[in-house]
Design a protein around this motif. Sequence first.
Motif, PDB file in Angstrom:
ATOM      1  N   TYR A  87      31.123  44.694  43.306  1.00 39.34           N
ATOM      2  CA  TYR A  87      32.249  44.694  44.244  1.00 39.34           C
ATOM      3  C   TYR A  87      33.356  45.621  43.749  1.00 39.34           C
ATOM      4  N   PRO A  88      33.119  46.931  43.710  1.00 40.70           N
ATOM      5  CA  PRO A  88      34.186  47.853  43.261  1.00 40.70           C
ATOM      6  C   PRO A  88      35.475  47.684  44.046  1.00 40.70           C
ATOM      7  N   VAL A  89      35.356  47.374  45.334  1.00 37.34           N
ATOM      8  CA  VAL A  89      36.553  47.214  46.171  1.00 37.34           C
ATOM      9  C   VAL A  89      37.452  46.098  45.643  1.00 37.34           C
ATOM     10  N   LEU A  90      36.864  45.033  45.114  1.00 39.47           N
ATOM     11  CA  LEU A  90      37.657  43.916  44.598  1.00 39.47           C
ATOM     12  C   LEU A  90      38.309  44.288  43.267  1.00 39.47           C
ATOM     13  N   SER A  91      37.556  44.921  42.390  1.00 38.54           N
ATOM     14  CA  SER A  91      38.129  45.344  41.113  1.00 38.54           C
ATOM     15  C   SER A  91      39.300  46.297  41.337  1.00 38.54           C
ATOM     16  N   GLN A  92      39.119  47.260  42.238  1.00 38.46           N
ATOM     17  CA  GLN A  92      40.186  48.222  42.531  1.00 38.46           C
ATOM     18  C   GLN A  92      41.406  47.540  43.136  1.00 38.46           C
ATOM     19  N   ALA A  93      41.187  46.595  44.035  1.00 35.61           N
ATOM     20  CA  ALA A  93      42.302  45.887  44.663  1.00 35.61           C
ATOM     21  C   ALA A  93      43.114  45.123  43.625  1.00 35.61           C
ATOM     22  N   LEU A  94      42.430  44.429  42.739  1.00 35.70           N
ATOM     23  CA  LEU A  94      43.125  43.669  41.701  1.00 35.70           C
ATOM     24  C   LEU A  94      43.944  44.578  40.787  1.00 35.70           C
ATOM     25  N   LEU A  95      43.364  45.700  40.402  1.00 30.31           N
ATOM     26  CA  LEU A  95      44.050  46.593  39.479  1.00 30.31           C
ATOM     27  C   LEU A  95      45.190  47.353  40.143  1.00 30.31           C
ATOM     28  N   SER A  96      45.226  47.368  41.474  1.00 31.27           N
ATOM     29  CA  SER A  96      46.323  48.034  42.175  1.00 31.27           C
ATOM     30  C   SER A  96      47.531  47.116  42.350  1.00 31.27           C
ATOM     31  N   GLY A  97      47.350  45.838  42.051  1.00 31.81           N
ATOM     32  CA  GLY A  97      48.415  44.866  42.303  1.00 31.81           C
ATOM     33  C   GLY A  97      49.197  44.515  41.046  1.00 31.81           C
ATOM     34  N   ALA A  98      50.489  44.318  41.209  1.00 30.14           N
ATOM     35  CA  ALA A  98      51.370  43.814  40.148  1.00 30.14           C
ATOM     36  C   ALA A  98      51.356  44.720  38.914  1.00 30.14           C
ATOM     37  N   SER A  99      51.623  44.122  37.759  1.00 30.10           N
ATOM     38  CA  SER A  99      51.641  44.837  36.489  1.00 30.10           C
ATOM     39  C   SER A  99      50.590  44.220  35.582  1.00 30.10           C
ATOM     40  N   THR A 100      50.309  44.873  34.469  1.00 27.43           N
ATOM     41  CA  THR A 100      49.317  44.343  33.529  1.00 27.43           C
ATOM     42  C   THR A 100      49.693  42.935  33.076  1.00 27.43           C
ATOM     43  N   GLN A 101      50.960  42.724  32.764  1.00 24.34           N
ATOM     44  CA  GLN A 101      51.400  41.420  32.277  1.00 24.34           C
ATOM     45  C   GLN A 101      51.186  40.334  33.328  1.00 24.34           C
ATOM     46  N   LEU A 102      51.510  40.656  34.574  1.00 27.76           N
ATOM     47  CA  LEU A 102      51.327  39.666  35.640  1.00 27.76           C
ATOM     48  C   LEU A 102      49.846  39.409  35.907  1.00 27.76           C
ATOM     49  N   ARG A 103      49.023  40.442  35.884  1.00 26.36           N
ATOM     50  CA  ARG A 103      47.585  40.243  36.098  1.00 26.36           C
ATOM     51  C   ARG A 103      46.974  39.385  35.000  1.00 26.36           C
ATOM     52  N   ASN A 104      47.516  39.475  33.790  1.00 29.14           N
ATOM     53  CA  ASN A 104      47.005  38.657  32.691  1.00 29.14           C
ATOM     54  C   ASN A 104      47.284  37.174  32.917  1.00 29.14           C
ATOM     55  N   LYS A 105      48.350  36.859  33.641  1.00 29.87           N
ATOM     56  CA  LYS A 105      48.732  35.465  33.895  1.00 29.87           C
ATOM     57  C   LYS A 105      48.233  34.953  35.249  1.00 29.87           C
ATOM     58  N   ALA A 106      48.258  35.792  36.261  1.00 31.43           N
ATOM     59  CA  ALA A 106      47.921  35.359  37.616  1.00 31.43           C
ATOM     60  C   ALA A 106      46.459  34.926  37.694  1.00 31.43           C
ATOM     61  N   THR A 107      46.182  33.907  38.497  1.00 29.25           N
ATOM     62  CA  THR A 107      44.842  33.348  38.618  1.00 29.25           C
ATOM     63  C   THR A 107      44.251  33.618  39.997  1.00 29.25           C
ATOM     64  N   THR A 108      42.945  33.421  40.091  1.00 35.38           N
ATOM     65  CA  THR A 108      42.263  33.642  41.369  1.00 35.38           C
ATOM     66  C   THR A 108      42.811  32.717  42.446  1.00 35.38           C
ATOM     67  N   ALA A 109      42.874  31.410  42.165  1.00 32.10           N
ATOM     68  CA  ALA A 109      43.375  30.458  43.168  1.00 32.10           C
ATOM     69  C   ALA A 109      44.850  30.684  43.451  1.00 32.10           C
ATOM     70  N   GLY A 110      45.620  31.014  42.421  1.00 36.47           N
ATOM     71  CA  GLY A 110      47.039  31.274  42.634  1.00 36.47           C
ATOM     72  C   GLY A 110      47.264  32.475  43.524  1.00 36.47           C
ATOM     73  N   ASN A 111      46.421  33.498  43.369  1.00 37.48           N
ATOM     74  CA  ASN A 111      46.534  34.679  44.215  1.00 37.48           C
ATOM     75  C   ASN A 111      46.185  34.335  45.663  1.00 37.48           C
ATOM     76  N   VAL A 112      45.164  33.523  45.855  1.00 37.16           N
ATOM     77  CA  VAL A 112      44.809  33.085  47.213  1.00 37.16           C
ATOM     78  C   VAL A 112      45.976  32.332  47.850  1.00 37.16           C
ATOM     79  N   MET A 113      46.707  31.562  47.053  1.00 38.25           N
ATOM     80  CA  MET A 113      47.811  30.741  47.548  1.00 38.25           C
ATOM     81  C   MET A 113      49.158  31.466  47.515  1.00 38.25           C
ATOM     82  N   GLN A 114      49.159  32.736  47.156  1.00 37.76           N
ATOM     83  CA  GLN A 114      50.405  33.501  47.002  1.00 37.76           C
ATOM     84  C   GLN A 114      51.251  33.451  48.273  1.00 37.76           C
ATOM     85  N   ARG A 115      52.555  33.281  48.091  1.00 38.61           N
ATOM     86  CA  ARG A 115      53.465  33.171  49.220  1.00 38.61           C
ATOM     87  C   ARG A 115      54.112  34.522  49.531  1.00 38.61           C
TER      88      ARG A 115
END
Length: 327
Positions: A87-115
């Motif tokens: 799923y290259p599209v998913l990897s690319q989407a994740l890496l385009s979002g936020a910053s490295t520090q936030l991606r290290n903390k953010a979770t899959t379920a939390g991202n789904v529930m993002q407000r």
Amino acid sequence: MRSFDYTRASSVDDAIAAHAQTNTVFLAGGTTLLDLMKLDVMRPARVVDIHKLALTQIEVLDDGRVRVGAMVSNTDLARHEAIRTRYPVLSQALLSGASTQLRNKATTAGNVMQRVRCGYFRDGVSPCNKRVPGSGCAAIDGQNRNVHAVLGGSDQCIAAHPSDMCVAMAAIGATVHVQGPNGVARDIDFLEFHRLPGDTPWKEHALNDGEMITHVTLDAPLPHSRSAYLKLRDRASYQFALASSAVIVVLDGSTIRDARIAMGGVGTKPWRAQQAEAVLKGQPATQAVFQQAAAAAMQGARSYGQNGFKIALGQQAIVRNLSTLVA
């Protein structure tokens, strides 16, 4: 920040039992929740910390699907070999979002529930039906250039869904697995999980009271497909999409045999452009066909003034992505 009770869950059942108290929230990575608590937008009486739960596995299933634990970090998901290759599209989407520090903390379920990132929702004082039902929507006649939608809005709310990850998942196809009180589990189709605002914009998702996301299972990748995520924004650093596209195509020579398209930045939920997919299937991979599909994707779009440019930008996000994929 207001005072609240805090408890750390040792299991999914423990977390759900602790959540039974009124006005309780789950704390995973905290990248959205803690911000909103500091802004006094969310005022929970109890916070249930679930970040230590053993929901961090990424598993390739026998049927080709991939099962992702709710607590998998955005970084681990983006870098996992199965995600990068299938799923290259998913990897690319994740890496385009936020910053490295936030991606290290953010979770899959939390991202789904993002407000949403609407400034009127987050300022705590402006009329906002998400925050105070019945108070109105200041964005409709206010500043609505950046994080407001042209698809799926209503006279109650036009805030755009902010996630990049969810746009890719909408294109791939997925199932959200949840567990509720007394061990009752159920599955929710990803395209049905996020709700349009309609007359109840404060109801953002399909979870029932007391339910918690445990996993997300991605559909098996389309055989012989190629995919990509394109995010258009004012600057390439940490910023939310003005318009984005997640595109998956299967080519038979120069003919498009199958396609999946989803859009971000332009819709009040991760927007699956099924009308555009129908235009593409069985057609030659040409600029004219891409433009027809892009126009179909934006059917029903409505400008609220400053965000009207997104109607054209959303089409460009599709055409450019398709052009790159088939080149």
